[in-house]
Design an enzyme around this catalytic site. Sequence first.
Site, PDB file in Angstrom:
ATOM      1  N   CYS A  45     -10.096  -5.223   0.197  1.00 28.45           N
ATOM      2  CA  CYS A  45     -11.190  -4.267   0.302  1.00 28.45           C
ATOM      3  C   CYS A  45     -12.077  -4.359  -0.937  1.00 28.45           C
ATOM      4  O   CYS A  45     -11.752  -5.055  -1.910  1.00 28.45           O
ATOM      5  CB  CYS A  45     -10.642  -2.852   0.472  1.00 28.45           C
ATOM      6  N   ASN A  56       0.833  -1.195   0.000  1.00 26.55           N
ATOM      7  CA  ASN A  56       0.000   0.000   0.000  1.00 26.55           C
ATOM      8  C   ASN A  56       0.871   1.250   0.000  1.00 26.55           C
ATOM      9  O   ASN A  56       1.947   1.290   0.590  1.00 26.55           O
ATOM     10  CB  ASN A  56      -1.011  -0.001   1.154  1.00 26.55           C
ATOM     11  N   CYS A 103     -10.385  -3.351  -4.288  1.00 22.84           N
ATOM     12  CA  CYS A 103      -9.446  -4.382  -4.737  1.00 22.84           C
ATOM     13  C   CYS A 103     -10.194  -5.601  -5.256  1.00 22.84           C
ATOM     14  O   CYS A 103      -9.792  -6.207  -6.251  1.00 22.84           O
ATOM     15  CB  CYS A 103      -8.497  -4.767  -3.614  1.00 22.84           C
ATOM     16  N   GLU A 150       0.239   5.204   0.677  1.00 28.20           N
ATOM     17  CA  GLU A 150      -0.687   6.234   1.152  1.00 28.20           C
ATOM     18  C   GLU A 150      -0.276   7.621   0.653  1.00 28.20           C
ATOM     19  O   GLU A 150       0.834   7.819   0.143  1.00 28.20           O
ATOM     20  CB  GLU A 150      -0.744   6.221   2.681  1.00 28.20           C
ATOM     21  N   GLU A 174      -2.849  -4.729  -3.227  1.00 26.00           N
ATOM     22  CA  GLU A 174      -3.336  -5.655  -4.245  1.00 26.00           C
ATOM     23  C   GLU A 174      -3.395  -4.989  -5.615  1.00 26.00           C
ATOM     24  O   GLU A 174      -2.974  -5.568  -6.620  1.00 26.00           O
ATOM     25  CB  GLU A 174      -4.738  -6.160  -3.872  1.00 26.00           C
TER      26      GLU A 174
END
Length: 160
Positions: A112, A62, A115, A64, A75
């Site tokens: 999530c 990830n 994804c 951010e 992902e």
Amino acid sequence: MQEIKITTTLTCYDNIEELPQDVQELMQHAVEARKNAYAPYSNFRVGAALQLENGIVVPGNNQENAAYPSGLCAERVAIFHAGAQYPGVKITQMAITATSDNHINKTPIPPCGSCRQSIAEYEMRQDSDIEIYFMGGEGKIMKSNSLKDLLPLIFDKSYL
């Protein structure tokens, strides 16, 4: 009126050592990717690793951003990289691991919604399922044979 029941089956492993050897190695790639996540705001690090049919492993983590919606999940980082660098090469497996810097998550953490939709697009695009293994920072690992097990009512191009 008709009631429709949707069921799914997942496989649960107690720890990484129970996984097949190739999946243990893929999960280790995801763990390494997780360590390099850029998560200064959430302190929640996610790592992903894709196994391609040609044997190449594509990691992602990830990323951010202070403008929160501008970040990207691990992902999707991995999937989009694979799509850009290895077009037409199928993704066979995906390993995902996620945990907080503040405490170790021991519950398997699935992808999530955004994804899931992206993974669904790639399954449809390649016309084959992607096995998805997901875990927290340690502990149990869940396996889904296909994204369709995690998102049974997929929105796809047939609706457009």
